[in-house]
Scaffold this motif. Sequence first.
Motif, PDB file in Angstrom:
ATOM      1  N   ASP A  16       0.907  -1.279   0.168  1.00  0.00           N
ATOM      2  CA  ASP A  16      -0.002  -0.145   0.036  1.00  0.00           C
ATOM      3  C   ASP A  16       0.842   1.320   0.022  1.00  0.00           C
ATOM      4  O   ASP A  16       0.603   2.230  -0.599  1.00  0.00           O
ATOM      5  N   ARG A  17       1.953   1.327   0.685  1.00  0.00           N
ATOM      6  CA  ARG A  17       2.845   2.194   0.524  1.00  0.00           C
ATOM      7  C   ARG A  17       3.447   2.523  -0.339  1.00  0.00           C
ATOM      8  O   ARG A  17       3.863   3.691  -0.983  1.00  0.00           O
ATOM      9  N   LEU A  18       4.196   1.285  -1.418  1.00  0.00           N
ATOM     10  CA  LEU A  18       4.662   1.469  -2.461  1.00  0.00           C
ATOM     11  C   LEU A  18       3.451   2.342  -3.591  1.00  0.00           C
ATOM     12  O   LEU A  18       3.908   3.179  -4.466  1.00  0.00           O
ATOM     13  N   ILE A  19       2.197   1.662  -3.439  1.00  0.00           N
ATOM     14  CA  ILE A  19       1.206   2.212  -4.352  1.00  0.00           C
ATOM     15  C   ILE A  19       1.219   3.657  -4.311  1.00  0.00           C
ATOM     16  O   ILE A  19       0.930   4.757  -4.982  1.00  0.00           O
ATOM     17  N   ARG A  20       0.687   4.031  -2.904  1.00  0.00           N
ATOM     18  CA  ARG A  20       0.718   5.594  -2.352  1.00  0.00           C
ATOM     19  C   ARG A  20       1.827   6.377  -2.915  1.00  0.00           C
ATOM     20  O   ARG A  20       1.598   7.378  -3.410  1.00  0.00           O
ATOM     21  N   SER A  21       3.027   5.693  -2.720  1.00  0.00           N
ATOM     22  CA  SER A  21       4.026   6.651  -3.241  1.00  0.00           C
ATOM     23  C   SER A  21       4.255   6.896  -4.762  1.00  0.00           C
ATOM     24  O   SER A  21       4.533   7.687  -5.396  1.00  0.00           O
ATOM     25  N   THR A  22       4.014   5.828  -5.300  1.00  0.00           N
ATOM     26  CA  THR A  22       3.701   5.966  -6.789  1.00  0.00           C
ATOM     27  C   THR A  22       2.609   6.941  -7.394  1.00  0.00           C
ATOM     28  O   THR A  22       3.097   7.744  -8.378  1.00  0.00           O
ATOM     29  N   ALA A  25       4.017  10.466  -6.767  1.00  0.00           N
ATOM     30  CA  ALA A  25       5.132  10.730  -7.423  1.00  0.00           C
ATOM     31  C   ALA A  25       4.247  11.157  -9.047  1.00  0.00           C
ATOM     32  O   ALA A  25       4.802  12.142  -9.687  1.00  0.00           O
ATOM     33  N   GLY A  26       3.509  10.535  -9.291  1.00  0.00           N
ATOM     34  CA  GLY A  26       2.552  10.731 -10.747  1.00  0.00           C
ATOM     35  C   GLY A  26       2.022  11.709 -10.770  1.00  0.00           C
ATOM     36  O   GLY A  26       1.836  12.929 -11.630  1.00  0.00           O
ATOM     37  N   VAL A  27       1.149  12.179  -9.437  1.00  0.00           N
ATOM     38  CA  VAL A  27       0.481  13.352  -9.563  1.00  0.00           C
ATOM     39  C   VAL A  27       1.511  14.608  -9.441  1.00  0.00           C
ATOM     40  O   VAL A  27       1.454  15.648 -10.183  1.00  0.00           O
ATOM     41  N   SER A  28       2.735  14.435  -8.862  1.00  0.00           N
ATOM     42  CA  SER A  28       3.759  15.653  -8.760  1.00  0.00           C
ATOM     43  C   SER A  28       4.255  15.797  -9.996  1.00  0.00           C
ATOM     44  O   SER A  28       4.204  16.929 -10.394  1.00  0.00           O
TER      45      SER A  28
END
Length: 253
Positions: A16-22, A25-28
């Motif tokens: 979940d943390r990896l998906i949230r970080s991805t 990063a994509g939104v940024s």
Amino acid sequence: MYNTEFPSKADLPTTDRLIRSTVIAGVSALAILVTVVLPSEYGIDPTGFGRLTGLTTMGQIKMQLAEEASAEEALSAAVASGTAIPSPAPAPAVETQQLAARVDALESLILELQTAQPTATVPTEVVPAPAELAAAPATIEAPALVAAPLWRDEVTFTLTPMEGTEYKLVMQAGAVATYEFVVDGGVINFDAHGEGEGQSLTYEEGRGVMGDSGQMIPPVSGTHGWFFRNRGSEDVVVTLRTGGDYQELRKLI
């Protein structure tokens, strides 16, 4: 063999943390693309953030410069290949029709002005009757003026090889005499000089000439003229002509 220990499974990030970080990063990255990259590189500003920061203006300038560079390259390629440069687009049909209408109106106005002008009456020339022609006095033409002769004296003499002769003009100081001599059959040497009032003068010398002409204006009264000599191997014929203000032409030798 390893300087560090392997992390434990509890230390590793969860899925979940990896998906949230991805996602973050994509939104940024998307936000940076929309707010920074597109306005600064392509002049596209969907959010308005580029206008506030001046990035949109910079992007528009870049795009304009790129278009101008592309047009210059196309023009250079056309000139190098010898192809025709495209001409500007023709004027719209509406403007052409308006121009034609104005020309027609102007032509109509000119025709009206020409029609309104009165026709001028050209006076006819009256031809006199034969009797009138006979009665008219005849025009007397003035006699043509005969030009005064340029030369007063002309002498022709032959000089054998190594022979010489001398001709002089008797002149007053300040008088003006003109002269000309031509040589037939070769060339001669001459010495233009004068004597008078106890003085000897030298005017001009020539070697191997076929003729000469000019003026003689002595500063003293006396005799002034030329000594001719034939230095060639054949006979020559010399013609001397003189004119102007002098008393007489003398042969001295």
